[in-house]
Design an enzyme around this catalytic site. Sequence first.
Site, PDB file in Angstrom:
ATOM      1  N   LYS A 140       0.876  -1.175   0.000  1.00 36.63           N
ATOM      2  CA  LYS A 140       0.000   0.000   0.000  1.00 36.63           C
ATOM      3  C   LYS A 140       0.909   1.220   0.000  1.00 36.63           C
ATOM      4  CE  LYS A 140      -3.452   2.688   2.351  1.00 36.63           C
ATOM      5  NZ  LYS A 140      -3.695   3.247   3.685  1.00 36.63           N
TER       6      LYS A 140
ATOM      7  N   GLY B 229      -7.900   9.734   9.801  1.00 36.95           N
ATOM      8  CA  GLY B 229      -8.126   9.854  11.232  1.00 36.95           C
ATOM      9  C   GLY B 229      -9.137  10.906  11.634  1.00 36.95           C
TER      10      GLY B 229
ATOM     11  N   ALA C 215      -9.575   6.141   4.316  1.00 39.94           N
ATOM     12  CA  ALA C 215      -9.340   7.327   5.149  1.00 39.94           C
ATOM     13  C   ALA C 215     -10.596   8.152   5.382  1.00 39.94           C
ATOM     14  CB  ALA C 215      -8.258   8.235   4.575  1.00 39.94           C
ATOM     15  N   GLY C 216     -10.820   8.459   6.639  1.00 37.69           N
ATOM     16  CA  GLY C 216     -11.850   9.395   7.031  1.00 37.69           C
ATOM     17  C   GLY C 216     -13.186   8.782   7.392  1.00 37.69           C
TER      18      GLY C 216
ATOM     19  N   ASN D 255      -9.581   2.265   9.925  1.00 41.07           N
ATOM     20  CA  ASN D 255      -8.661   2.035  11.024  1.00 41.07           C
ATOM     21  C   ASN D 255      -9.070   2.873  12.241  1.00 41.07           C
ATOM     22  OD1 ASN D 255      -6.502   1.916  12.825  1.00 41.07           O
ATOM     23  ND2 ASN D 255      -4.942   1.927  11.261  1.00 41.07           N
ATOM     24  N   THR D 256      -8.899   4.195  12.134  1.00 36.71           N
ATOM     25  CA  THR D 256      -9.120   5.039  13.301  1.00 36.71           C
ATOM     26  C   THR D 256     -10.507   4.851  13.916  1.00 36.71           C
ATOM     27  OG1 THR D 256      -7.559   6.715  12.580  1.00 36.71           O
ATOM     28  CG2 THR D 256      -9.313   7.449  14.044  1.00 36.71           C
TER      29      THR D 256
END
Lengths: 250, 250, 250, 250
Positions: free
Chosen positions: A82, A143, A169-170, A191-192
């Site tokens: 990645k 994040g 992301a986001g 993830n976050t």
Amino acid sequence: MVGTGKFGSHALMRDSLVASGAEIVTVALRRVDLARAGEGDVLDFVPAGVTLLPNTSGAVTAEEAHRLARLGRAATGSPLVKLEVTPDPRTLAPDPVETLRAAELLIADGFTVLPYCPADPVLARRLEEAGCATVMPLGSWIGSNRGLRTRDALEVIIEAAGVPVVVDAGLGVPSDAAEAMEIGASAVLVNTAIAVASNPVTMARAFALATVAGRLGYLAGRGAVSAPTRAKASSPLTGFLGAQPGTVAL
Amino acid sequence: MVGTGKFGSHALMRDSLVASGAEIVTVALRRVDLARAGEGDVLDFVPAGVTLLPNTSGAVTAEEAHRLARLGRAATGSPLVKLEVTPDPRTLAPDPVETLRAAELLIADGFTVLPYCPADPVLARRLEEAGCATVMPLGSWIGSNRGLRTRDALEVIIEAAGVPVVVDAGLGVPSDAAEAMEIGASAVLVNTAIAVASNPVTMARAFALATVAGRLGYLAGRGAVSAPTRAKASSPLTGFLGAQPGTVAL
Amino acid sequence: MVGTGKFGSHALMRDSLVASGAEIVTVALRRVDLARAGEGDVLDFVPAGVTLLPNTSGAVTAEEAHRLARLGRAATGSPLVKLEVTPDPRTLAPDPVETLRAAELLIADGFTVLPYCPADPVLARRLEEAGCATVMPLGSWIGSNRGLRTRDALEVIIEAAGVPVVVDAGLGVPSDAAEAMEIGASAVLVNTAIAVASNPVTMARAFALATVAGRLGYLAGRGAVSAPTRAKASSPLTGFLGAQPGTVAL
Amino acid sequence: MVGTGKFGSHALMRDSLVASGAEIVTVALRRVDLARAGEGDVLDFVPAGVTLLPNTSGAVTAEEAHRLARLGRAATGSPLVKLEVTPDPRTLAPDPVETLRAAELLIADGFTVLPYCPADPVLARRLEEAGCATVMPLGSWIGSNRGLRTRDALEVIIEAAGVPVVVDAGLGVPSDAAEAMEIGASAVLVNTAIAVASNPVTMARAFALATVAGRLGYLAGRGAVSAPTRAKASSPLTGFLGAQPGTVAL
């Protein structure tokens, strides 16, 4: 797909990964040696059966990304990487120019490249033409939990792409993952939102279900959205309280 | 909860209801005698085990709603009724004044009332004080598939309510259902989005999963949403490509 | 800033430009020879006193943009150029890689470059570092009238920029221009929204007022936005109908 | 229209009212006797020439509103009253049932009633049928600066109304006022956004310009909004760098 950062402990990360049902797990190469005291290496906690996807998190130039990618390949024996090139410390937004250049370097070196990229239809096309295996446009800043702030661009990218589009992301709540899948994304990377939830394992499960829900919603073919000044009843409005209410057979 | 209007056939409705996993099914009383030619009564196609919730769809005054509710009770033997008083043919938006008055009439008459209502925190409080079993504020106009256009009000209603809040009307895609549950709704009611999908059975399944996903997301405790100008990496940015890359143990 | 495309006639364009109060007018170089029958050259209809900004609309590579820019300079004697490199016919979104390369080419050749660019904070920084006089990120696709679909990114770009930020493309109504100015943009560029309005001259005036309104709103320092579940009355709630209503002196 | 609450001083309020160019100023009746020490009565600071509109801020029942309205009429000699019945201390949202009842009481007593109301199309119709001179639906909670969170409902109300629609409450920035006017509102009422700005006089001027801009934008007839996956260039794309670049006459 899920990430491995920000979890309170490696054990919690492992349980969350299992609950997520993710098929691919991405790990920052520069984190692999940062074993938590007494916990062992992060990789020891990745569930069996999932595909490990090393990422180049922290790279700010194509060369740095290339160097990290080679370290990953040496360790895993796999060409998957990645690609992340994020020189802006405020947003960690990907650099479009360096990301494309890095993709070309890595592909020439035999890697299978999954690039994190801006939600930019022209760049997405260029990355695909360079030979990337996917494109991974951002929904909002890494994040941030802000959801699909780039939806217009994501729709265009998905409509035009010849490779899988992974929204990365986001994504902050399960409905964000469902929304990404409903507009035709092939996968999401989270993830976050999982790692910082009060209960990461439950949140991982929630994202897993929402991702499937969104995919089914896409496949099912949504109906049209009305203009704000038009509504249609679910039940026909003719015959209301008609001449023979006695015929109600309920 | 799911509705029963707009389906292409009774059989398709039945299969969609099963796929939705819904515990409560609402039926317009004035539709019960409108058997499709050769298909039989709509109620014959409601799966066993679900709770049937007659609604007063089409009523434009409290008295009409009361009359319809009594017909339903006579037929089902159950005091449950979904109250709908919708005099505006453009939006089928509920009438706040008549809905409250109808709720008072029905409760005095022994009904267990689940009122479809505007996303209005004062009215929701009044309906609860009148003795309603739930409040069912709209997300957007019935059948519009426009999603949660009343989110600010829904959040206030949910925060203050002492009865379950069911988001009813306007949910267009599975992510809308997940979003409603994530902000704390107790349930959602979906009809048009399923009925008009290209594949209603698949869409029903998608909504079922999304509803559970949203509920789990609520229970899991979402993380904070960042301001647009702040991002946080999932992976710590310290130690990147430090002095001893040879220590990468991967 | 305003554009000159899509107007019904050159005279209508001229009147709209005057009404807009714009200080800079951009013209597609490839349009200059496309005089409407009987109307004369588009440039004859640009009001006196405004700065003419040739653009490279239609270019799909850096070299094409360079060639167009040189044609413009030869004709106007001015080094100003609005750089557009838009290879995607669906969205006419700018190409981040070619736009940066073209900016470098043009700046090396003595141009003052105002680049139309994606709403991408990393690219905006790179364009600034390359010596561009402004950055001109898009609000939404050219001609789409969709408004500020890239607001998160615009806020970051504006916060970080050392050059003026001009929001270009996609502004559909005057409130879009006001919003762009309220978040700190230095200017906006509008074309389609004015040209396709039923009354372009009135719409031009509306955009002019909205742009000033948004700038004043930015300078005035907006108050905080409350969370959805908190409200504050404009009038103090203490002392309501207090003990001495007779003291009401009205 | 502007309000008079929350200003740092009466003098600042007066200067802001002048800058706003508002034709109508609303004052809470229960504030009139609350003269700031050494400043005199709030009414002494209302500019000459504007229409004073007493409001019933703080009333939680129809009877309280009626009592306040009568006090205002006794003092001003005018039948104009802004009706506010807001029992919910969290949101100060209007009570639909009591607002309608109060409107009927006041109209029967000879008042000209301008009711603050939920953004509810059915209630708006009922208030109009009861004889109200306007309807004043909320954009978002009073003092929240959250903007047009009720836009779908506002569009329906405006389309159907036979009386002027004034968007009241929640407008936080000038673009919010422009947006309300663009969708056809007859006026806006602003207070908190001006009063809590760092520079209220400048913000008042900004709102004044934005209101006019939005009105002109409405009158000018906006163009269509494209779907996210379609764009149209402002400049025709035919003939780009055609066979005779030498004909560029610039």
